[in-house]
Scaffold this motif. Structure first.
Motif, mmCIF file in Angstrom:
data_model
loop_
_atom_site.group_PDB
_atom_site.id
_atom_site.type_symbol
_atom_site.label_atom_id
_atom_site.label_comp_id
_atom_site.label_asym_id
_atom_site.label_seq_id
_atom_site.Cartn_x
_atom_site.Cartn_y
_atom_site.Cartn_z
ATOM 1 N N MET A 1 26.232 -9.262 -8.627
ATOM 2 C CA MET A 1 25.818 -10.390 -7.852
ATOM 3 C C MET A 1 26.431 -10.568 -6.579
ATOM 4 N N ILE A 2 26.398 -9.651 -5.852
ATOM 5 C CA ILE A 2 27.198 -9.584 -4.629
ATOM 6 C C ILE A 2 26.264 -9.244 -3.364
ATOM 7 N N MET A 38 19.179 -15.619 -3.205
ATOM 8 C CA MET A 38 18.384 -14.115 -2.879
ATOM 9 C C MET A 38 19.455 -13.061 -2.186
ATOM 10 N N MET A 39 20.402 -13.505 -1.639
ATOM 11 C CA MET A 39 21.116 -12.515 -1.019
ATOM 12 C C MET A 39 22.075 -11.986 -2.130
ATOM 13 N N LYS A 40 22.324 -12.556 -3.117
ATOM 14 C CA LYS A 40 23.302 -12.175 -4.151
ATOM 15 C C LYS A 40 22.345 -10.961 -4.905
ATOM 16 N N LEU A 41 21.044 -11.268 -5.202
ATOM 17 C CA LEU A 41 20.195 -10.354 -5.708
ATOM 18 C C LEU A 41 19.786 -9.039 -4.568
ATOM 19 N N ARG A 42 20.213 -9.350 -3.541
ATOM 20 C CA ARG A 42 19.837 -8.284 -2.342
ATOM 21 C C ARG A 42 18.478 -8.453 -2.186
ATOM 22 N N LEU A 43 17.777 -9.335 -2.375
ATOM 23 C CA LEU A 43 16.315 -9.352 -2.034
ATOM 24 C C LEU A 43 16.216 -10.040 -0.379
ATOM 25 N N ALA A 44 17.470 -10.795 0.068
ATOM 26 C CA ALA A 44 17.675 -11.218 1.293
ATOM 27 C C ALA A 44 18.859 -10.301 2.066
ATOM 28 N N LEU A 49 24.477 -15.133 9.336
ATOM 29 C CA LEU A 49 24.068 -16.403 8.778
ATOM 30 C C LEU A 49 24.615 -17.560 9.757
ATOM 31 N N ILE A 50 23.890 -18.594 10.317
ATOM 32 C CA ILE A 50 24.209 -19.441 11.057
ATOM 33 C C ILE A 50 24.174 -20.831 9.996
ATOM 34 N N ASP A 51 25.231 -21.426 9.945
ATOM 35 C CA ASP A 51 25.270 -22.505 9.070
ATOM 36 C C ASP A 51 25.031 -23.826 9.619
ATOM 37 N N ILE A 52 23.763 -24.495 9.233
ATOM 38 C CA ILE A 52 23.438 -25.726 9.930
ATOM 39 C C ILE A 52 23.524 -26.775 8.949
ATOM 40 N N GLY A 53 24.113 -26.331 7.960
ATOM 41 C CA GLY A 53 24.373 -27.272 6.792
ATOM 42 C C GLY A 53 25.225 -28.353 7.171
ATOM 43 N N ARG A 54 26.324 -28.139 8.047
ATOM 44 C CA ARG A 54 27.249 -29.080 8.388
ATOM 45 C C ARG A 54 26.968 -29.721 9.629
ATOM 46 N N LEU A 55 25.938 -29.621 10.321
ATOM 47 C CA LEU A 55 25.602 -30.492 11.574
ATOM 48 C C LEU A 55 25.221 -31.758 11.310
#
Lengths: 276, 777
Positions: A1-2, A38-44, A49-55
């Protein structure tokens, strides 16, 4: 899962984030509750990646007149535990408390959930019932889109390339409005097999349905019947009419439609009992 | 030498004690395989088949090999000489496909390993896997075991076009006469669906080869370090004494790690080739696809009876979904179902026919209960079906057919000797606890209101304490070494390999009582073949009953030696040893265990014919299995609108013989019941017709969560086993075995007014709703 390799940036301001998101291959990351798996499953496999979670600019809950403004980066837990939301938009409080588990709610954000547009997500049912509006921003532009136009198809929204949700706008609930969110839980994922969000007052009724089809929708035909009859069973009977129902190992199309009718009836009854 | 003694009189056996292993587990200071870091360690990632069945036309590894950071890529031809993944079970005429560690020219199930990439970090290894180009020619797959052995099915292994791995017949008594004399015969097809064991820690392997010593060390998350060492040494052609296997902390197994897997030998192969340590950690998706599954039965039961409910005969046709290969015990598991098929009932006339079916799926093998839950589910469903047919109460029909208390040891029609039992006792206790008779009245009222309330019972037996060596594929004994250090501190080394069963605590309780020391004066070591004498492992509810008994006997040997030293030091002919001191009762003089231990190591003087030191090892061969039993009672209510099942009450009364630690026993029952509920209500491994695993993640495979579990009321009756001196039987699998039939019986009871007679698991709301719709139509 990478996942595949990607670049990661954590811009300090929204403007900076929008500049970066204008790049081809850039994707916004908020809580990461959908994108990372989804990225870990390589579906995405986004390149950047632009981290907007910290804004901090995207993290707020405020009331302005008859509207609630919720920053897209507000976590589910912050919405769930907000006294302002509970007082003025109880449907959101109730709906959000049904999402995943506490770990997911601590990370996941309102904007992230809306932008992912999972057909089984809880929030979209409430967004439809609330006729929520989404303030969308991109480099050099801003627009507002209503829920019915925002959700386009399975995992597809009106968001354009480089565009993110900045804010979710929902109405302040008037006295005398009763609300309810009723959900049939998929036992593995915790997502909704169906979820029905209802607002009802002496003036109007709004019914939002998630889980049944490719996207959440407002069941206007059921609303009309309820408005004219105040009969929950009659209104619920048509809630799934015309819907192209999902079918999987957890629920067939016909059972899902049946559940949509049952849960609509439950939500209408519960909301009506809370009209006060 | 002390003349006054402080004696320890509080006995720890039987006391609810917190687990000695928990502080390290709870505080995160335990070491799992993935915590192991070594200088120069490489990381492996495995390319797996995306198809259920396909021919491999070509494999191109050039791009992967050229990827920066990749140390090596191996394909099937490179590892062809590694011995096959072993099957330890033998049955007459068993067809055993050669199970290469990497596929050669054909893949047989989704997830089948095709190549391994070794790189400087796990990210590079994963990326490079995507650079391998495999040309597949896809073939028709078959995943349904009944279809697989039916006409026109695609062959899983071309050499055996009927997909039958074995036929097995067992018979006892006179079945034909029993059925000829029957006044009633009930028949039912009953399935036990494939389950994914889902241990919290996935599998993982680290291998390190010392090129100077030519010695290989393998760290693996396994339940059987010693057996794995023997078998992996064989696979690799390495001398066994130069292979060391270490199991660090093992985060659950439930039988899925009672195995020897391709990856264990493969990592050994890689380490030996490259002379560098290598780590492979299984992803959750790999765990769902490639670690063994459990169950996978289609059972056709027939029960013959008299009108008064007396069971005369039982027939079973069992189709076992084996998957594509035999793992360590795959074909043996359904034979355990046959042994257990009469349950707790006095029925000698039994006939079973097993067909082992190859399918394009990961092999099935031992999963918590291993064959016994399937058998118990079957017979306990059949008894309820018989009761319904005869309009008898399900409790009454059970009480009528139980083996009587004075018949033990009881020889079953399947060749077992049940050691001891009092089968009515837990049933009565469960019925009292749940208030059975008033419940039936409540049910009548509920039904008159149109509510669907159900009451379900199961009375289960199980084969535990595996087991006598002649009946176990690789030996069924267990070993223990107990040594007392010069300071008097005690080290126990057990050949069983606990991974959540709490034996570091229960074995310390036994030891502390026997030697009269505190529990913190005892440490229990396990799971390292370089430290611990050869052992068998932990599975089949054998840890305490066999491993604990070995500890007990080692302690008895040690106590003889303690007394010899005590007598020498006290200059006495006759001393007693209890509560940590040797006492000469004539003089009142005493000597402590620590003083004795010190003297035995200092060895200034030795008792006649006695060696210095204080160590004893004991290998205990059990004369029989042990047979726990119990009764579970469940109240359910079915929602008429949705088919949702609510469990209103759950009562489990288990009899596992004497109890060493009630807290651990309760935990085992709780965990077992939760997994039983998982099977009854939610879990199922689903393959589509192409062999794709639909439930390859926890997004779709529904393991139970705490929020889904009802309050579980546990109680016990105690019928000691005569098989071992501790009187213990085993409890690790009891909850799982007792649970699923009780829950299904309860829901069938709820729906019986609609004419429902049987429901296959998992009882999803949609399945229930369809049954209700069918009844309405």
């Amino acid at each position: 899962m990478i996942s595949q390799q990607f670049e990661y940036s954590a811009p300090a301001t929204l403007q900076e984030a929008l500049d970066l998101l204008a790049n081809e291959g850039a994707k916004p990351l908020a809580g990461g509750m959908s994108l990372i798996p989804m990225m870990k499953l390589r579906l995405a496999a986004p390149e950047q990646l632009i981290d907007i979670g910290r804004l901090r600019e995207l993290n707020y809950i405020r009331r302005e007149g008859e509207q609630m403004h919720i920053g897209a980066g507000t976590t589910h837990w912050d919405v769930e535990s907000s006294p302002i939301v509970r007082a003025h938009c109880p449907l959101l409080s109730e709906t959000v408390s049904n999402i995943g588990d506490i770990q997911v709610r601590n990370r996941g954000t309102i904007g992230g959930s809306a932008a992912h547009a999972d057909p089984s997500a809880d929030y979209p049912a409430a967004f439809c019932a609330l006729e929520a509006q989404f303030k969308l921003v991109k480099k050099g532009g801003e627009r507002v889109v209503g829920a019915s136009d925002f959700f386009v198809d399975m995992l597809t929204t009106a968001l354009e390339s480089g565009e993110i949700i900045a804010e979710v706008i929902v109405p302040v609930e008037q006295r005398g409005t009763g609300v309810s969110y009723q959900k049939c839980v998929q036992p593995a994922s915790g997502f909704a097999i169906v979820g029905v969000a209802v607002r009802v007052s002496s003036e109007f009724v709004r019914i939002g349905v998630t889980g049944l089809g490719a996207k959440a929708y407002r069941a206007t035909n059921a609303e009309e019947i309820y408005t004219s009859t105040h009969d929950a069973a009659k209104a619920a009977a048509v809630v799934a009419d015309g819907a192209d129902s999902n079918s999987d190992i957890h629920a067939s199309a016909s059972y899902r439609k049946h559940l949509a009718r049952i849960y609509t009836q439950r939500a209408l009854k519960e909301a009506a009992s809370r009209m006060g | 030498m002390a003349t006054t003694t402080i004696t320890k009189t509080e006995k720890l056996v039987g006391k609810a004690m917190r687990r000695q292993e928990d502080p390290r587990l709870i505080t995160g200071s335990a070491t799992y395989v993935d915590d192991i870091q070594m200088p120069g360690m490489l990381h492996a990632c495995i390319l797996r088949s995306p198809h259920g069945a396909a021919n491999i036309k070509s494999v191109d590894i050039a791009a992967a090999l050229a990827h920066p950071g990749v140390a090596a890529v191996y394909v099937g031809k490179d590892t062809e000489k590694v011995g096959p993944v072993p099957c330890g079970a033998s049955l007459p005429g068993l067809r055993v496909p050669h199970h290469y560690v990497l596929a050669i020219d054909r893949v047989y199930f989704i997830g089948h390993p095709v190549a391994v990439v070794v790189a400087t970090d796990k990210y590079i290894a994963r990326d490079a896997v995507d650079l391998i180009e495999v040309e597949y020619e896809t073939l028709q797959a078959v995943t349904d075991p009944e279809k697989a052995i039916g006409p026109g099915a695609p062959p899983v292994h071309p050499e055996w076009p009927d997909n039958v791995a074995f036929n097995y017949h067992q018979e006892g008594g006179d079945v034909d006469t029993a059925f000829a004399q029957a006044e009633v015969v009930v028949k039912q097809r009953i399935t036990s669906q494939r389950l994914i064991p889902s241990s919290m820690e996935t599998r993982g392997v680290v291998a390190d080869y010392n090129t100077g010593d030519k010695a290989l060390t393998i760290w693996s998350s396994t339940q059987i370090p010693h057996l794995m060492r023997t078998l992996v040494a064989q696979m690799l052609g390495a001398p066994e004494h130069k292979v060391r296997v270490v199991t660090p902390e093992v985060g659950g197994g439930f039988g899925s790690k009672l195995n020897v897997y391709a990856e264990e030998a493969l990592m050994g192969f890689v380490a030996m080739k490259l002379g560098q340590p290598v780590k492979w950690i299984e992803s959750r998706r790999e765990n769902c696809m490639c670690t063994i599954h459990g169950r996978g039965h289609v059972d056709y039961f027939e029960v013959a009876a008299k009108k008064d409910g007396t069971i005369l005969g039982i027939k079973l046709k069992l189709i076992q979904d084996l998957g594509a290969y035999h793992q360590l015990l795959t074909p043996a598991i359904p034979t355990l179902s046959v042994l257990m098929m009469p349950g707790l009932y006095r029925c000698q006339n039994v006939r079973a026919d097993i067909v082992g079916a190859f399918t394009n799926a990961v092999p099935t093998d031992a999963y918590r209960g291993a064959g016994r839950p399937e058998a118990t589910h079957g017979i306990e469903r059949m008894v309820d079906i018989l009761a319904a047919e005869l309009k008898m109460d399900p409790a009454e029909i059970r009480l009528k057919n139980f083996i009587h208390n004075d018949e033990f040891p009881y020889a079953t029609g399947t060749g077992l000797s049940y050691d001891s039992g009092n089968y009515a006792a837990p049933l009565h206790k469960a019925m009292d606890l749940i208030d059975y008779h008033n419940l039936r009245e409540e049910q009548r009222q509920a039904r008159s209101q149109g509510r669907l309330m159900g009451i379900g019972l199961s009375t289960y037996g199980e084969i535990c304490a595996f087991g006598p060596s002649p009946a176990t594929p690789a030996g069924g004994w267990e070993s223990a070494t107990v040594k007392i250090e010069p300071s008097g501190m005690v080290t126990v080394m057990t050949g069983s390999s606990p991974h959540g069963q709490g034996e570091e605590t229960t074995f310390a309780q036994i030891t502390a009582d026997e030697l009269g020391v505190g529990i913190d004066d005892v440490i229990v070591l396990h799971g390292d073949t370089a430290i611990v004498q050869y052992g068998i492992g932990t599975f089949g509810s054998r840890g305490t009953a066999v491993g604990g008994t070995a500890v007990y006997f080692a302690l008895q040997e040690l106590k003889k030696k303690i007394k010899k030293y005590g007598a020498m030091l006290l200059e006495s002919e006759e001393v007693s040893f209890s509560d940590g001191v040797c006492v000469d009762h004539k003089t009142g003089k005493s000597v402590t265990l620590a003083e004795i231990a010190g003297a035995s190591h200092r060895a200034m003087k030795l008792p006649p014919g006695t060696q210095p030191g204080m160590v004893e090892t004991y290998f205990w061969e059990p004369p029989n299995f042990a047979f726990p039993f119990g009764a579970h009672a469940v109240v359910t209510e079915v929602n008429r609108e949705t088919g949702d099942i609510e469990i209103k009450r759950y009562v489990a009364v288990d009899d596992c013989g004497n109890i060493i630690n009630p807290l651990i026993v309760a935990g085992q029952v709780h965990g077992g019941v939760v997994q039983g509920l998982g099977q009854a209500l939610w879990e199922q491994a689903v393959y589509d017709d192409n062999g794709q695993l639909i439930t390859g993640e926890f997004m779709d495979y529904a393991i139970p969560r705490a929020s889904m579990i009802p309050w579980i009321e546990t109680e016990h009756t105690v019928t000691p086993s005569p098989v071992n001196p501790l009187g213990v039987k085993g409890v690790g699998e009891a909850g799982t075995i007792g649970c699923s039939p009780a829950v299904v019986n309860s829901v069938v009871d709820a729906l019986s007014t609609l004419g429902v007679r049987h429901i296959d698991m998992p009882m999803t709301p949609e399945k229930i709703w369809n049954l209700m719709e069918g009844a309405r139509a």
